[in-house]
Design a protein around this motif. Sequence first.
Motif, mmCIF file in Angstrom:
data_model
loop_
_atom_site.group_PDB
_atom_site.id
_atom_site.type_symbol
_atom_site.label_atom_id
_atom_site.label_comp_id
_atom_site.label_asym_id
_atom_site.label_seq_id
_atom_site.Cartn_x
_atom_site.Cartn_y
_atom_site.Cartn_z
ATOM 1 N N ASP A 1 0.705 -1.380 -0.081
ATOM 2 C CA ASP A 1 -0.040 -0.037 0.025
ATOM 3 C C ASP A 1 0.977 1.048 0.061
ATOM 4 O O ASP A 1 1.114 1.984 0.845
ATOM 5 N N ILE B 1 -5.041 1.622 0.012
ATOM 6 C CA ILE B 1 -5.809 0.390 0.064
ATOM 7 C C ILE B 1 -6.217 0.227 1.303
ATOM 8 O O ILE B 1 -7.516 -0.273 1.434
ATOM 9 N N SER C 1 -5.606 4.705 7.119
ATOM 10 C CA SER C 1 -4.120 4.587 6.791
ATOM 11 C C SER C 1 -3.508 5.509 7.506
ATOM 12 O O SER C 1 -2.064 5.368 7.564
ATOM 13 N N ASN D 1 1.585 -0.790 4.905
ATOM 14 C CA ASN D 1 1.314 0.702 4.656
ATOM 15 C C ASN D 1 2.615 1.316 4.359
ATOM 16 O O ASN D 1 3.432 1.495 5.566
#
Length: 592
Positions: free
Chosen positions: A139, A144, A154, A181
């Motif tokens: 991501d 995402i 996120s 992430n």
Amino acid sequence: MEPRYIRATPVPPPCYRSVLKASFRVFTLLILLSGVLRSGCSPWRVEAGGALLYTQAGRPFTWDQAQPITFTPDRGPLGVLSNAQAVQIVTEMFKTWAELPDVQLNLVPSGQLPVDVNGENVLQILNNLPRTTNAILFDHDGTIIDAMIGVGASRTVIGFAGPIGSDRRTGRITQARAVLNGRFIDGRPSPGDETIGEYRGNMLHEFGHFLGLDHTSVNREEAFDLLISNNGLVPVMFAFSVPGKTEVPKPDDIAIISALYPSPARSPSGTIRGRVLYPNGVAGFQGLEVIARRTGDPRVTAVGAVSGRSFHGNRMGAGLGLSDLTEAGDYEISGLPAGTYTVEIRAIPASFSGGSGEGPIDPPASLPAPEEFYSGVAESNFDDPRSSTPVILAAGGVAEGIDIVLNGVTPENDDCVNATSIGASPFAATVQTALATIANVDPAHGCGQGRDSNSVWFRFTAPEDGILAIDTANSSYDTVVTVFTGVCGDFMEAACNNNASDLIKTSAVKLAVRSGTTYFIQVSDFDEGPRGGFLRFRSAFTAAAVTSEQEPNNTVSQSETVHPPRIIEGFVDRDEQGEVLIPVGTLTDDLE
């Protein structure tokens, strides 16, 4: 059939979860809590330093060691990492788990996903991936995670991973997934930014969940003392991420991964087994952390478990885990090198819940007694909790029966056979139920969760026909009241109430009772995790009206018309023959 992914509004803590009929989904999130601490989230767990899930037969869910475990990385970048760099680190972190001593794991890269997955196409891609694909999503910018969990997630979720498919009967994991992430290594200074080394440690942590490992809380003192210099003692699977952590598995990590995936040539290691018991020395206490520390290096060689690791508890759901209450207090600590060990129990902190929970109880079970050590032959509910008897393990040795009994006394009416007799009406009693137990012989009931925890008992013999009212108003916990007829061990349920109303978590029951019949009343805590607290029990009996024929209507010709009974408080009770039972007066909410 594989479920479709949909966009949904998350419920804090953000934790993606879904249960399938023939498989399970367990995602563990690593969440930013502050600039210093970050936490993970796994919807269902069983033990610290243990497996995420257990079957109904008590077997941990694992991958099949006889088959290669494949992983398929994304095609895009990950923060400041190029795709090639990200793929290389993923491969190295899987290799770290596979190459640990005494571990047999065949982790194999299997190409790459067909496209660069992002927030726009992630749901479509996931919905169409084969069930044999174990995707590792990069991501790059957090889109995402926002798409899968909710907008804004996120900013706090570093990543998540876990099994998403299994065979429940055999306990074999069949598919897993991870999302990493890149916002936390994007090169732009912000709270929570990590070094590449710290991020590698996070990857290793998430891939531990990918393999079926749960969190641990061993050496939490080092994790929370704000000293980066000793964070190297914190296990990889610790439930919180701390600055300066390393990507080197610790003894606690190695013990569980080698237990789940043992090498045929595994070197001899020791095992300590026992139970954590209530003060009565019989019932097992679930949800406490048990740690074995080797004398000489107690902060280094420290391995833990949670009591009741394979009992289904209150977080398993879907019929997973053992249901035999004798398993509730069991623990096993394996993978121990030869040496002398202390064994201690302590509560899992309340902060280890939701997104950073561990073990089967959420919120964690409180310890209604002092933290204590195993004290050998002196072990009892009245021993000195600070006294420790060493456990000596030879290479490959097993120490059985290392039981620890909580200090204190269980309530006198803990068992049905010792039920408190209700005499005069109204009746009131206050009982501390934190050390009350539940047993396999205790009956299930029609409300609550079938069998709850921390039960205490009362009994009432009706002096005549009438109405018995019971409530637990102002108790300190969520109660369930169940009324039975019969004898202990052979009951028939007569009434049951979980919540007195939608807003009141205590209970209230009102039922018609028959003269000479004894009624057993069980008050328990709503859920199987040990909790309890201060119970305030009240009851009141109201006799039925007595009617008799009087002159002059003692013949048919003198008979008078009888009107239907007046409904009292919105109901009419009938006895077993269908005759109406007419209470005398009304019973107010205040029974005193």
